[in-house]
Design a protein around this motif. Structure first.
Motif, PDB file in Angstrom:
ATOM      1  N   VAL A  46       0.853  -1.189   0.000  1.00  0.00           N
ATOM      2  CA  VAL A  46       0.000   0.000   0.000  1.00  0.00           C
ATOM      3  C   VAL A  46       0.890   1.240   0.000  1.00  0.00           C
ATOM      4  CG1 VAL A  46      -1.742   1.313   1.268  1.00  0.00           C
ATOM      5  CG2 VAL A  46      -1.848  -1.202   1.225  1.00  0.00           C
ATOM      6  N   LEU A  47       0.675   2.138  -0.969  1.00  0.00           N
ATOM      7  CA  LEU A  47       1.412   3.398  -1.031  1.00  0.00           C
ATOM      8  C   LEU A  47       0.524   4.521  -0.532  1.00  0.00           C
ATOM      9  CD1 LEU A  47       3.236   1.650  -2.904  1.00  0.00           C
ATOM     10  CD2 LEU A  47       3.650   3.719  -4.237  1.00  0.00           C
ATOM     11  N   ARG A  48       1.064   5.319   0.428  1.00  0.00           N
ATOM     12  CA  ARG A  48       0.299   6.439   0.976  1.00  0.00           C
ATOM     13  C   ARG A  48       1.133   7.714   0.931  1.00  0.00           C
ATOM     14  NH1 ARG A  48      -0.351   6.883   5.842  1.00  0.00           N
ATOM     15  NH2 ARG A  48       1.019   5.293   6.739  1.00  0.00           N
ATOM     16  N   GLU A  49       0.512   8.805   0.536  1.00  0.00           N
ATOM     17  CA  GLU A  49       1.191  10.088   0.617  1.00  0.00           C
ATOM     18  C   GLU A  49       1.241  10.543   2.072  1.00  0.00           C
ATOM     19  OE1 GLU A  49       0.150  13.147  -2.195  1.00  0.00           O
ATOM     20  OE2 GLU A  49      -0.391  11.663  -3.722  1.00  0.00           O
ATOM     21  N   VAL A  50       2.363  11.093   2.471  1.00  0.00           N
ATOM     22  CA  VAL A  50       2.615  11.482   3.861  1.00  0.00           C
ATOM     23  C   VAL A  50       2.112  12.902   4.108  1.00  0.00           C
ATOM     24  CG1 VAL A  50       4.448  12.036   5.502  1.00  0.00           C
ATOM     25  CG2 VAL A  50       4.565   9.928   4.135  1.00  0.00           C
ATOM     26  N   SER A  51       1.375  13.069   5.208  1.00  0.00           N
ATOM     27  CA  SER A  51       0.877  14.408   5.548  1.00  0.00           C
ATOM     28  C   SER A  51       0.935  14.687   7.043  1.00  0.00           C
ATOM     29  CB  SER A  51      -0.569  14.589   5.055  1.00  0.00           C
ATOM     30  OG  SER A  51      -1.419  13.618   5.645  1.00  0.00           O
TER      31      SER A  51
END
Length: 235
Positions: free
Chosen positions: A5-10
């Motif tokens: 799973v790829l998630r953008e970091v925020s």
């Protein structure tokens, strides 16, 4: 791997997780991307993604927006993966993100003597190298690069061509007017066994590539046996 799973970091939590992942890859050295820098940069439009399997980090990438030769670029400062195939997934995600954010090209630096990285960048991605940067980061202290100088190639990956598929055209024999520069089979093992010899090889390759690339040549391909880089003269 289908379960990646790829998630953008925020969030600060995710930024810490990315910084800690990088720290496990580049052991015994300075932080390659401290969590507070990641968080601050992302807040103003930088790129950061984490790849996870069952909640555990197996890859990450951090990059900043910039300008190069009058183009809007995403400079991928650091990318790492500990599971096969995840690095390619991250680069594809970068390409999609860059396309959606009106970026013209993605750039990054890498060691020209590591054959597998050259194969990944030139053949699998279809990127080119447009600059040779001698000792770009100075002396490095991590366990991977300890004792060596940080010579790097500056990679350029055009977003306009959307090169997210394997580029087998970049694995070929040199054509008329092109130049071939051989790179060592395993610089990492050589460095660990005989640092002096590894440095001599690096200087030999540096002299060849730097002279060529300072006069308009670019690295565009590798030979089929993956032993050498192929350089072409720009118009």
């Amino acid at each position: 791997m289908n379960n990646v799973v790829l998630r953008e970091v925020s969030s600060a939590e995710d930024a810490i997780k990315v910084a800690e992942f990088f720290r496990t890859v580049w052991q015994d050295g300075d932080d390659v991307a401290p969590f507070d820098l990641i968080l601050a940069a992302v807040h103003v439009g930088a790129y950061c993604v984490i790849a996870e399997v069952d909640g555990h980090a197996v890859g990450a990438s951090f990059g900043i927006r910039g300008s190069f030769n009058s183009e809007n670029i995403l400079h991928s400062h650091v990318t790492a993966a500990t599971v096969s195939g995840v690095g390619f997934q991250i680069k594809q995600h970068q390409m999609e993100w860059a396309t959606e954010n009106s970026i013209d090209a993605i750039t990054w630096t890498f060691d020209p003597l590591v054959r597998r990285n050259c194969y990944f960048n030139f053949v699998k991605l279809g990127a080119i190298a447009i600059e040779y940067l001698p000792n770009f980061y100075g002396s490095m202290t991590d366990s991977i690069n300890l004792g060596d100088v940080s010579d790097r190639l500056f990679a350029y990956w055009s977003v306009k061509t959307k090169s997210t598929e394997s580029s087998l055209a970049s694995l070929r024999n040199a054509g008329p007017g092109e130049v071939v520069v051989e790179i060592p089979e395993d610089i990492e093992t050589m460095r660990s066994l005989d640092l002096e010899s590894a440095l001599k090889v690096r200087m030999l390759v540096r002299d060849q590539l730097l002279d060529l690339m300072n006069t308009g040549w670019q690295v565009t391909a590798m030979t089929p046996d993956r032993t050498s880089l192929i350089l072409s003269k720009t118009e």
